[in-house]
Scaffold this motif. Structure first.
Motif, PDB file in Angstrom:
ATOM      1  N   ASP A   1       0.923  -4.617   0.657  1.00  0.00           N
ATOM      2  CA  ASP A   1       1.809  -5.416   1.505  1.00  0.00           C
ATOM      3  C   ASP A   1       3.233  -5.160   1.029  1.00  0.00           C
ATOM      4  O   ASP A   1       3.637  -5.639  -0.033  1.00  0.00           O
ATOM      5  CB  ASP A   1       1.451  -6.898   1.375  1.00  0.00           C
ATOM      6  CG  ASP A   1       2.401  -7.809   2.135  1.00  0.00           C
ATOM      7  OD1 ASP A   1       3.192  -7.301   2.958  1.00  0.00           O
ATOM      8  OD2 ASP A   1       2.363  -9.032   1.892  1.00  0.00           O
ATOM      9  N   VAL A   2       3.993  -4.392   1.797  1.00  0.00           N
ATOM     10  CA  VAL A   2       5.330  -3.964   1.380  1.00  0.00           C
ATOM     11  C   VAL A   2       6.381  -4.704   2.194  1.00  0.00           C
ATOM     12  O   VAL A   2       6.331  -4.701   3.431  1.00  0.00           O
ATOM     13  CB  VAL A   2       5.507  -2.440   1.555  1.00  0.00           C
ATOM     14  CG1 VAL A   2       6.916  -2.020   1.128  1.00  0.00           C
ATOM     15  CG2 VAL A   2       4.463  -1.686   0.732  1.00  0.00           C
ATOM     16  N   VAL A   3       7.325  -5.309   1.508  1.00  0.00           N
ATOM     17  CA  VAL A   3       8.498  -5.908   2.143  1.00  0.00           C
ATOM     18  C   VAL A   3       9.693  -5.015   1.829  1.00  0.00           C
ATOM     19  O   VAL A   3      10.055  -4.834   0.661  1.00  0.00           O
ATOM     20  CB  VAL A   3       8.760  -7.334   1.630  1.00  0.00           C
ATOM     21  CG1 VAL A   3      10.086  -7.862   2.180  1.00  0.00           C
ATOM     22  CG2 VAL A   3       7.613  -8.257   2.034  1.00  0.00           C
ATOM     23  N   HIS A   4      10.291  -4.439   2.869  1.00  0.00           N
ATOM     24  CA  HIS A   4      11.464  -3.592   2.686  1.00  0.00           C
ATOM     25  C   HIS A   4      12.727  -4.422   2.870  1.00  0.00           C
ATOM     26  O   HIS A   4      12.867  -5.147   3.865  1.00  0.00           O
ATOM     27  CB  HIS A   4      11.464  -2.441   3.688  1.00  0.00           C
ATOM     28  CG  HIS A   4      12.671  -1.560   3.566  1.00  0.00           C
ATOM     29  ND1 HIS A   4      12.828  -0.669   2.530  1.00  0.00           N
ATOM     30  CD2 HIS A   4      13.796  -1.462   4.322  1.00  0.00           C
ATOM     31  CE1 HIS A   4      13.991  -0.046   2.657  1.00  0.00           C
ATOM     32  NE2 HIS A   4      14.601  -0.510   3.730  1.00  0.00           N
TER      33      HIS A   4
ATOM     34  N   ARG B   1       1.367  -6.588  -3.767  1.00  0.00           N
ATOM     35  CA  ARG B   1       2.608  -6.954  -3.087  1.00  0.00           C
ATOM     36  C   ARG B   1       3.755  -6.121  -3.655  1.00  0.00           C
ATOM     37  O   ARG B   1       3.963  -6.083  -4.861  1.00  0.00           O
ATOM     38  CB  ARG B   1       2.886  -8.444  -3.284  1.00  0.00           C
ATOM     39  CG  ARG B   1       1.855  -9.343  -2.602  1.00  0.00           C
ATOM     40  CD  ARG B   1       1.796 -10.701  -3.257  1.00  0.00           C
ATOM     41  NE  ARG B   1       1.338 -10.581  -4.642  1.00  0.00           N
ATOM     42  CZ  ARG B   1       1.080 -11.621  -5.437  1.00  0.00           C
ATOM     43  NH1 ARG B   1       1.249 -12.838  -4.993  1.00  0.00           N
ATOM     44  NH2 ARG B   1       0.671 -11.435  -6.675  1.00  0.00           N
ATOM     45  N   VAL B   2       4.490  -5.503  -2.753  1.00  0.00           N
ATOM     46  CA  VAL B   2       5.560  -4.587  -3.139  1.00  0.00           C
ATOM     47  C   VAL B   2       6.854  -5.051  -2.490  1.00  0.00           C
ATOM     48  O   VAL B   2       6.874  -5.361  -1.286  1.00  0.00           O
ATOM     49  CB  VAL B   2       5.251  -3.141  -2.681  1.00  0.00           C
ATOM     50  CG1 VAL B   2       6.375  -2.188  -3.087  1.00  0.00           C
ATOM     51  CG2 VAL B   2       3.915  -2.679  -3.244  1.00  0.00           C
ATOM     52  N   VAL B   3       7.944  -5.102  -3.253  1.00  0.00           N
ATOM     53  CA  VAL B   3       9.267  -5.302  -2.671  1.00  0.00           C
ATOM     54  C   VAL B   3      10.036  -3.993  -2.832  1.00  0.00           C
ATOM     55  O   VAL B   3      10.123  -3.430  -3.924  1.00  0.00           O
ATOM     56  CB  VAL B   3      10.011  -6.499  -3.304  1.00  0.00           C
ATOM     57  CG1 VAL B   3      10.167  -6.356  -4.800  1.00  0.00           C
ATOM     58  CG2 VAL B   3      11.370  -6.690  -2.646  1.00  0.00           C
ATOM     59  N   ASP B   4      10.526  -3.488  -1.717  1.00  0.00           N
ATOM     60  CA  ASP B   4      11.109  -2.147  -1.636  1.00  0.00           C
ATOM     61  C   ASP B   4      12.608  -2.253  -1.394  1.00  0.00           C
ATOM     62  O   ASP B   4      13.050  -2.599  -0.296  1.00  0.00           O
ATOM     63  CB  ASP B   4      10.415  -1.396  -0.488  1.00  0.00           C
ATOM     64  CG  ASP B   4      11.075  -0.074  -0.135  1.00  0.00           C
ATOM     65  OD1 ASP B   4      11.798   0.478  -0.984  1.00  0.00           O
ATOM     66  OD2 ASP B   4      10.846   0.402   1.004  1.00  0.00           O
TER      67      ASP B   4
ATOM     68  N   PRO C   1      11.978   4.684  -0.307  1.00  0.00           N
ATOM     69  CA  PRO C   1      11.155   4.378   0.867  1.00  0.00           C
ATOM     70  C   PRO C   1       9.893   5.223   0.975  1.00  0.00           C
ATOM     71  O   PRO C   1       8.862   4.739   1.446  1.00  0.00           O
ATOM     72  CB  PRO C   1      12.112   4.657   2.037  1.00  0.00           C
ATOM     73  CG  PRO C   1      13.471   4.423   1.460  1.00  0.00           C
ATOM     74  CD  PRO C   1      13.385   4.936   0.052  1.00  0.00           C
ATOM     75  N   LEU C   2       9.938   6.503   0.539  1.00  0.00           N
ATOM     76  CA  LEU C   2       8.747   7.346   0.611  1.00  0.00           C
ATOM     77  C   LEU C   2       7.674   6.839  -0.331  1.00  0.00           C
ATOM     78  O   LEU C   2       6.496   6.748   0.038  1.00  0.00           O
ATOM     79  CB  LEU C   2       9.110   8.795   0.282  1.00  0.00           C
ATOM     80  CG  LEU C   2       7.950   9.793   0.299  1.00  0.00           C
ATOM     81  CD1 LEU C   2       7.264   9.813   1.656  1.00  0.00           C
ATOM     82  CD2 LEU C   2       8.438  11.193  -0.072  1.00  0.00           C
ATOM     83  N   LEU C   3       8.055   6.507  -1.564  1.00  0.00           N
ATOM     84  CA  LEU C   3       7.069   5.942  -2.488  1.00  0.00           C
ATOM     85  C   LEU C   3       6.451   4.680  -1.891  1.00  0.00           C
ATOM     86  O   LEU C   3       5.225   4.499  -1.904  1.00  0.00           O
ATOM     87  CB  LEU C   3       7.735   5.626  -3.829  1.00  0.00           C
ATOM     88  CG  LEU C   3       6.835   5.215  -4.999  1.00  0.00           C
ATOM     89  CD1 LEU C   3       7.579   5.375  -6.321  1.00  0.00           C
ATOM     90  CD2 LEU C   3       6.333   3.786  -4.894  1.00  0.00           C
ATOM     91  N   ALA C   4       7.303   3.805  -1.346  1.00  0.00           N
ATOM     92  CA  ALA C   4       6.798   2.537  -0.816  1.00  0.00           C
ATOM     93  C   ALA C   4       5.893   2.745   0.390  1.00  0.00           C
ATOM     94  O   ALA C   4       4.908   2.016   0.564  1.00  0.00           O
ATOM     95  CB  ALA C   4       7.968   1.628  -0.453  1.00  0.00           C
ATOM     96  N   VAL C   5       6.182   3.735   1.247  1.00  0.00           N
ATOM     97  CA  VAL C   5       5.311   3.967   2.398  1.00  0.00           C
ATOM     98  C   VAL C   5       3.969   4.539   1.934  1.00  0.00           C
ATOM     99  O   VAL C   5       2.924   4.274   2.550  1.00  0.00           O
ATOM    100  CB  VAL C   5       5.995   4.864   3.451  1.00  0.00           C
ATOM    101  CG1 VAL C   5       5.806   6.342   3.186  1.00  0.00           C
ATOM    102  CG2 VAL C   5       5.485   4.535   4.854  1.00  0.00           C
ATOM    103  N   MET C   6       3.963   5.314   0.843  1.00  0.00           N
ATOM    104  CA  MET C   6       2.691   5.790   0.290  1.00  0.00           C
ATOM    105  C   MET C   6       1.821   4.615  -0.163  1.00  0.00           C
ATOM    106  O   MET C   6       0.601   4.625   0.018  1.00  0.00           O
ATOM    107  CB  MET C   6       2.950   6.743  -0.879  1.00  0.00           C
ATOM    108  CG  MET C   6       3.546   8.079  -0.467  1.00  0.00           C
ATOM    109  SD  MET C   6       4.080   9.094  -1.872  1.00  0.00           S
ATOM    110  CE  MET C   6       2.497   9.454  -2.651  1.00  0.00           C
ATOM    111  N   LEU C   7       2.442   3.596  -0.742  1.00  0.00           N
ATOM    112  CA  LEU C   7       1.696   2.407  -1.160  1.00  0.00           C
ATOM    113  C   LEU C   7       1.245   1.605   0.064  1.00  0.00           C
ATOM    114  O   LEU C   7       0.109   1.112   0.109  1.00  0.00           O
ATOM    115  CB  LEU C   7       2.554   1.545  -2.082  1.00  0.00           C
ATOM    116  CG  LEU C   7       3.066   2.218  -3.361  1.00  0.00           C
ATOM    117  CD1 LEU C   7       3.925   1.249  -4.166  1.00  0.00           C
ATOM    118  CD2 LEU C   7       1.920   2.743  -4.217  1.00  0.00           C
TER     119      LEU C   7
END
Length: 757
Positions: A32-35, A9-12, A20-26
């Motif tokens: 599961d990324v929440v921006h 679980r990632v909070v961006d 955002p680029l790092l988070a989209v890679m994950l």
């Protein structure tokens, strides 16, 4: 297959590019990324938002509002990873800093991608991309690529956000490495990659030299007729037949029915002959011939042509998503090809679209979290073994990063071959000169594989299989091995078997067309090898993703990436095509100085500097520059007035004035100046080691920082092959060394030097 980061679980909290680029890679790998958007976030209206927030859920929060800040705290409390790229201190002021969260969320991996590090005097400077480019010399044309009569003191502006991209790439490696370490210790840590620091990964061998010799001036790639050539249809090809054996030149000239030129050693004469030869056929015909002949030759394409190419889609470098605002949109695909295929990523959600669902989750009981185990903490990859079969820059860079993270890396090169940038990309490894093409060398290879956790290779797709050491054979022998392959064009698709280097990767994906500018001769972009080193970092990302997957499932994993995929990601901020637009509107060509008069290089009385201002700064800025602009006037009137005003004082004076006003600015710093800067040396971004061969050597250090189990720079290189006896002893083959030498499978004498002029 589900992504290997499924369940993470990632909070961006990222904005602009890096976060955002790092988070989209994950997200692309199953997280599961929440921006978190700021209310009224203007970034959400940019076309690039369709890429940077694909595959994420979204909620809008005003972090200055106590109620919304409490929601942000609850998101962080349930997260495995938190991503932010504000200036140092911003998240702390909001109550969401690392030190504030670490006790409450001991398993949290917290990643920061600021412009400048907290201990850098420039920490508070607005680190626009141009500011960081000026600070790291990433604003020069590549040697041999400048137009005739070019003034080498003049900087050039590239829209490609190299610093942000490298920070994201390295940050992704650090995040997954920290998750690997957390699997053992139960504890999180702070991962940090400032954009300024990240550029030292991109600089690579350009910043490496024997201290006593001094930094050599950059040299163009000209040998064996290497260069960009005009073809009969007005298109261009990039031909790069590097190598002391001249095998690529020979293969090409035979295929082109010019075998009588093979022995020509006068490069100028060969270049004249090739210029006339390439003018006889179209660029596509030459590319087809080059692929058939197995040589590094590619047609130069525009970014739009790359997006539309059959290979880009087939290889996964480009994907098509149905965006909720733009409709069907071509954009970069996943940067890693995992296994034999993975579930496609989904299109972006719009800001606040997932608020209700996210708030319902936060109201439910929190899931179990890892608890600290009390085990001693050590570097993430300690105890793991890597067999590195790669050559040149990209693959060896991946192996070097894994060694810095603690892995025991055995570097295998072929006997009798030139080893490029050995002193930079192979530090910290044990090296063996082994011929893996035939049975005696393969017996050693298989013993190394039996002992390995990761295998890295960058043979052209199909070559390892022809030798009998491809992925299928490796997987059959060691099913839990992580197998990472690097190539020019990707492991699948019609161009997959093709050979290529940095220049071919740039040519096919539109970077060369971008660097040359509309209607001009294409050029290789930038003074540094952004594809080679970027792909190396992405291959390291693939390796740690595979290692994490193995820890969780017990299974090995196949991962592939390429120079073309790295190039596509470098352009991700504007490499999108939809019914209402296509790439190509960004500043391009050697004459570009910036996006607008407020984001531009200017000449002061002594040297150039970059101005990074916004419309909010306009009237204060014009006041200090000594003129006014009536409201409503076009920004176009600003540039000549700024030109005149900034020429009246030194760059240092202007930078000090502008920074005092809270405006981003930085003098242009050349590479030699940068590598000897006391602050850069103090922070370990430029390091010296003592080579047994040549004495003190200088090179870029490590840009990735991890608070608990950080990477360490490896031991200086010795001549390649120095460790052969030790390595073979460890796998029980020490007694076979004399026989292997006699059969030409192993080299232990007459070893190549690690450093050359």
């Amino acid at each position: 297959m589900a992504g290997p980061l499924q369940g993470i679980r990632v909070v961006d909290f990222g904005h602009h590019v890096a976060g955002p680029l790092l988070a989209v890679m994950l997200a692309d790998q199953g997280a599961d990324v929440v921006h978190v958007d700021a209310p009224g976030n203007r970034d959400a209206d940019r076309t690039a938002d369709a890429f940077f927030n694909r595959g994420k859920r979204r909620i809008s929060l005003d972090l200055t509002d106590p109620g919304d800040r409490e929601v942000a705290h609850r998101l962080a409390a349930r997260a495995d990873v938190l991503v932010e790229n504000f200036r140092p201190g911003v998240m702390t002021r909001l109550g969401l800093g690392w030190e504030q969260l670490r006790k409450a969320v001991p398993g949290l991996v917290y990643v920061s991608l600021p412009g400048f590090a907290p201990d850098d005097p420039r920490a508070g400077v607005r680190a626009w991309e141009g500011v960081v480019d000026a600070a790291t010399g990433n604003c020069r044309l590549r040697a041999g690529e400048a137009p005739d009569g070019w003034d080498g003191s003049v900087p050039t502006y590239s829209a490609v956000p190299v610093a942000s991209n490298f920070a994201a790439f390295l940050g992704a490696v650090g995040v997954v490495a920290a998750l690997v370490e957390r699997h053992r210790s139960g504890s999180g840590q702070h991962v940090s990659v400032p954009l300024f620091d990240a550029m030292f990964e991109a600089i690579g061998d350009a910043g490496a030299y024997v201290t006593a010799w001094g930094m050599a001036p950059p040299r163009p790639i000209r040998s064996n007729g290497s260069g960009t050539y005009l073809c009969a249809d007005g298109g261009h090809v990039q031909f790069n037949p590097i190598g002391a054996t001249r095998r690529f030149v020979a293969w090409f000239l035979r295929a082109a029915d010019r075998p009588e030129w093979i022995d020509e050693t006068d490069d100028d004469l060969l270049r004249k002959r090739l210029t006339a030869l390439f003018a006889t056929r179209t660029a596509q015909e030459w590319e087809d011939l080059g692929h058939a002949a197995g040589v590094p030759l590619a047609r130069v394409r525009t970014p739009e042509e790359w997006l539309e190419s059959a290979h880009a889609r087939a290889s996964g470098a480009v994907t098509r998503l149905d965006d909720p605002r733009l409709g069907p949109t071509l954009m970069p695909g996943a940067v890693l090809h995992v296994g034999d295929g993975q579930d496609p990523v989904g299109p972006r959600h719009l800001p606040d679209e997932d608020r209700d669902g996210i708030l319902r989750e936060l109201a439910a009981p929190a899931p179990d979290r890892p608890a600290p185990t009390g085990e001693p903490r050590r570097r993430p990859l300690e105890g793991l073994r890597v067999v590195d079969l790669t050559q040149i820059l990209a693959g060896p860079t991946a192996g070097r990063i894994l060694a810095e993270l603690g892995a025991d890396v055995v570097k295998v090169n072929a006997p009798g071959r030139t080893i490029f940038a050995h002193g930079v990309v192979n530090r910290g490894k044990r090296t063996v000169l082994l011929d893996v093409r035939d049975q005696p060398g393969q017996d050693v290879f298989w013993s190394l594989v039996d002992d390995a956790d990761v295998v890295l290779q960058n043979f052209p797709p199909g070559t390892a299989e022809r030798y009998g050491i491809g992925h299928e054979r490796v997987n059959a022998r060691k099913p839990d091995v992580v197998h990472v392959a690097v190539s020019c064009y990707g492991g699948i698709g019609p161009w997959a078997p093709g050979r290529g280097y940095e220049t071919q990767g740039q040519a096919v994906t539109g970077l060369m067309a971008r660097a040359g500018g509309p209607g001009r001769q294409p050029a290789v972009l930038g003074p540094y090898n952004l594809l080679d080193y970027g792909t190396g970092v992405l291959a390291a990302f693939g390796a740690v993703v595979g290692i994490y997957h193995r820890l969780v499932t017990g299974e090995g994993l196949r991962l592939r990436t390429s120079l073309a995929q790295a190039s596509t990601y470098h352009q991700a901020a504007f490499l999108l095509k939809h019914a209402r637009g296509a790439p190509g509107r960004e500043p391009a060509g050697p004459g570009a100085r910036g996006h607008t008069p407020l984001q531009r290089f200017y000449r002061a009385s002594d040297r150039w500097f970059f101005l990074g201002a916004t419309l909010a700064d306009l009237y204060r800025l014009t006041e200090v520059a000594g003129f006014t602009v009536p409201r409503g006037r076009s920004l176009d009137v600003l540039q000549p007035r700024f030109d005149a005003a900034f020429a009246t004082r030194t760059a240092r004076e202007w930078v000090d004035v502008l920074r005092a006003m809270g405006i981003g600015a930085h003098e242009v710093v050349d590479l030699a100046e940068l590598m000897t800067d006391p602050l850069v040396r103090e922070r370990g971004l430029s390091v010296t080691q003592v080579s047994a061969e040549v004495g003190e050597v200088t090179m870029p250090g490590i840009a990735l920082s991890m608070s608990a189990t950080g990477p360490r720079i490896g031991a200086p290189v010795a001549p390649a092959g120095t460790d052969a006896v030790e390595v073979l002893d460890r796998i029980g083959l020490g007694a076979a060394v004399p026989d292997l030498e006699a059969r030409g499978a192993l080299q232990t004498a007459g070893l190549p030097h690690g450093w050359r002029r």
